[in-house]
Design a protein around this motif. Structure first.
Motif, PDB file in Angstrom:
ATOM      1  N   MET A  37       1.116  -1.268   0.299  1.00 13.57           N
ATOM      2  CA  MET A  37      -0.031   0.152   0.232  1.00 13.57           C
ATOM      3  C   MET A  37       0.817   0.941  -0.332  1.00 13.57           C
ATOM      4  N   ILE A  38       1.965   1.362   0.030  1.00 20.09           N
ATOM      5  CA  ILE A  38       3.311   2.233   0.206  1.00 20.09           C
ATOM      6  C   ILE A  38       3.498   2.954  -0.970  1.00 20.09           C
ATOM      7  N   TYR A  39       2.976   1.451  -2.155  1.00 14.84           N
ATOM      8  CA  TYR A  39       4.039   2.304  -3.367  1.00 14.84           C
ATOM      9  C   TYR A  39       2.881   2.808  -3.932  1.00 14.84           C
ATOM     10  N   LEU A  40       1.483   2.812  -3.120  1.00 14.47           N
ATOM     11  CA  LEU A  40       0.326   3.873  -4.715  1.00 14.47           C
ATOM     12  C   LEU A  40       1.129   4.614  -3.962  1.00 14.47           C
ATOM     13  N   ALA A 187       6.595   8.243  -5.728  1.00  8.52           N
ATOM     14  CA  ALA A 187       5.832   9.542  -6.126  1.00  8.52           C
ATOM     15  C   ALA A 187       6.940   9.416  -7.200  1.00  8.52           C
ATOM     16  N   ILE A 188       8.079   9.526  -6.960  1.00  9.33           N
ATOM     17  CA  ILE A 188       8.849  10.458  -7.750  1.00  9.33           C
ATOM     18  C   ILE A 188       9.499   9.399  -9.063  1.00  9.33           C
ATOM     19  N   PRO A 331       9.962  -2.320  -8.152  1.00  9.69           N
ATOM     20  CA  PRO A 331      10.066  -1.931 -10.045  1.00  9.69           C
ATOM     21  C   PRO A 331       8.332  -1.808 -11.605  1.00  9.69           C
ATOM     22  N   LEU A 332       7.895  -2.600  -9.997  1.00  9.49           N
ATOM     23  CA  LEU A 332       6.807  -3.133 -11.171  1.00  9.49           C
ATOM     24  C   LEU A 332       5.699  -1.708 -10.268  1.00  9.49           C
ATOM     25  N   LEU A 333       5.833  -1.188  -9.089  1.00 12.74           N
ATOM     26  CA  LEU A 333       5.170  -0.168  -8.569  1.00 12.74           C
ATOM     27  C   LEU A 333       5.551   0.959  -9.002  1.00 12.74           C
ATOM     28  N   SER A 334       6.823   1.031  -8.090  1.00  8.33           N
ATOM     29  CA  SER A 334       7.124   2.706  -7.982  1.00  8.33           C
ATOM     30  C   SER A 334       7.460   3.088  -9.672  1.00  8.33           C
ATOM     31  N   ALA A 335       7.249   4.864  -8.924  1.00  8.75           N
ATOM     32  CA  ALA A 335       6.782   5.863 -10.277  1.00  8.75           C
ATOM     33  C   ALA A 335       8.418   6.321 -11.205  1.00  8.75           C
ATOM     34  N   GLY A 341       2.212   1.360  -9.561  1.00  6.91           N
ATOM     35  CA  GLY A 341       1.580   1.771  -8.616  1.00  6.91           C
ATOM     36  C   GLY A 341       0.648   3.576  -8.533  1.00  6.91           C
ATOM     37  N   ALA A 342       0.339   4.047  -9.015  1.00 11.19           N
ATOM     38  CA  ALA A 342      -0.221   4.785  -9.719  1.00 11.19           C
ATOM     39  C   ALA A 342      -1.692   4.483 -10.535  1.00 11.19           C
ATOM     40  N   ARG A 343      -1.670   3.493 -10.808  1.00  8.51           N
ATOM     41  CA  ARG A 343      -3.102   2.744 -11.874  1.00  8.51           C
ATOM     42  C   ARG A 343      -3.997   1.739 -10.615  1.00  8.51           C
ATOM     43  N   LEU A 344      -3.295   1.077  -9.561  1.00  9.95           N
ATOM     44  CA  LEU A 344      -3.112   0.022  -8.666  1.00  9.95           C
ATOM     45  C   LEU A 344      -5.015   0.732  -8.050  1.00  9.95           C
ATOM     46  N   GLY A 345      -5.703   0.206  -7.820  1.00 11.09           N
ATOM     47  CA  GLY A 345      -6.247   0.484  -6.362  1.00 11.09           C
ATOM     48  C   GLY A 345      -6.345  -0.518  -5.035  1.00 11.09           C
TER      49      GLY A 345
END
Length: 393
Positions: A37-40, A187-188, A331-335, A341-345
């Protein structure tokens, strides 16, 4: 008379009690669910910095994880870490190590965790817990070996209110906001900038995880008494501790769960109180989870089943499996990488976390069948290896 690295315990395979390993293996799923959840990012954030979404399933998942995982998984791991420190002290003493040798080993092991944690944070995940556990291991090496049980419990009781107040305030903001207030690096998009921010965030992590201190100290006391060793003789006490701890944890987490899930709005001005209750009950829940694992291990069929063996293999390699989660999720979720991470709920992210955990279980089982420990465990043992531990008082 001295012992050298040739006779160090890193060369021998000691008996492993199933309960701590089974607990670690199962709770690595909770760690994955909490960390993912931190990656979202690029979502609105609400209480306890949870993502706020309009879907039907996401709020349900958020509330469920808040009640059962949030501020509950890490205290449980801290208790098991403290338990392990106490067992290390006991086994080294049985082998004739001096008190100075035991404390030195604990400090080197703690320092090794700090270095692994720093590397973990720099390369992937600034919410790393290894550094904080390692620092506590260094600072409490003497306490783990010399303090009385009573003193350990008094200090645990004294530090718990501090953790409740600090963590309660840190996560009590009820406003829905669009900007991240924690873990900005997720998010960076620029990798180097994200790396620099991860260093800052890693240094801030202990302030959000102070509740692991009392849990760790209680774990040391439990380890001294080997409460998860001969579980068959403690079946009823373990069940009672599990029922009470988990019930307190889930009921104490219910207000925050309902609020983060969007089912209720907490009364204005009460957020810090309920947030503190969430932290306090989380420590009880973490200890209850550990007791539950011990009670489950009184059932021989479960311990010998394929699921039990798989969880124990994972728990025996918990350091490797914990780091392996970040190898997948970062690698999967970070910006700065794929940016999912920007697209998953929260529901989809929980699914990713669960699949990642399954992959680490498969890895652990493969290593078990090959008769190999985890690479991170081998590295830590190498770093903490004794050069010359003097036998005697």
């Amino acid at each position: 008379m001295t012992t050298t690295s040739s006779s160090a315990p890193t060369r021998t395979r000691a008996r492993r009690d199933p309960a701590p390993d089974l607990a670690r293996g199962a709770m690595l799923l909770a760690i994955a669910l909490a960390n993912v959840m931190i990656y979202l990012y690029d979502h609105p954030y609400g209480l306890r910095h949870h993502v706020v979404t309009d879907g039907a399933l996401d709020p349900l998942v958020t509330g469920l994880l808040t009640a059962t995982v949030d501020a509950r998984a890490y205290p449980m791991f801290a208790a098991l870490y403290g338990y392990g420190l106490a067992r290390i002290v006991a086994t080294r003493r049985e082998r004739g190590w001096s008190e100075a040798g035991v404390r030195g080993y604990l400090r080197r092991r703690g320092l090794g965790l700090v270095l692994l944690g720093a590397l973990h944070a720099a390369l992937a995940f600034s919410g790393d817990i290894l550094g904080w556990y390692g620092l506590l291991g260094v600072l409490l090496a003497g306490a783990s070996a010399r303090w009385s049980d009573r003193r350990l419990l008094v200090v645990a009781a004294a530090t718990l209110p501090v953790a409740v107040v600090v963590q309660g305030i840190v996560y009590a903001d009820p406003r829905v906001r669009t900007e991240r207030e924690l873990f900005w690096s997720m998010a960076i998009e620029e990798p180097l900038e994200a790396l620099l921010w991860r260093g800052v965030e890693w240094l801030m992590t202990p302030f959000g995880l102070l509740a692991v201190v009392p849990a760790l100290l209680v774990g040391v006391v439990a380890g001294r008494r080997d409460l998860l060793g001969d579980v068959a003789s403690r079946r009823r006490p373990l069940l009672a501790a599990a029922v009470v701890g988990v019930a307190v944890g889930w009921l104490g987490g219910l207000p925050m769960a309902l609020a983060t899930g969007g089912a209720v709005a907490l009364p204005a001005g009460s957020e810090a109180w309920f947030s503190g209750l969430h932290v306090l009950s989380g420590v009880a829940c973490g200890l209850g989870y550990a007791a539950l694992a011990g009670w489950l291990c009184t059932h021989g069929r479960l311990v010998r089943s394929w699921a039990g063996r798989a969880l124990r293999a994972t728990g025996a390699r918990s350091l490797t499996c914990y780091l392996a989660q970040s190898v997948v999720l970062a690698p999967l979720l970070s910006a700065w990488a794929l940016g999912l991470g920007a697209r998953l709920g929260t529901a989809a992210a929980a699914g990713v976390a669960a699949l990642t955990w399954v992959a680490t279980v498969v890895l652990a089982v493969a290593l078990e069948r090959a008769g190999r420990s985890g690479p991170a465990e081998r590295l830590l043992r190498w770093f903490a290896r004794p050069q010359a531990a003097t036998i005697g008082p």
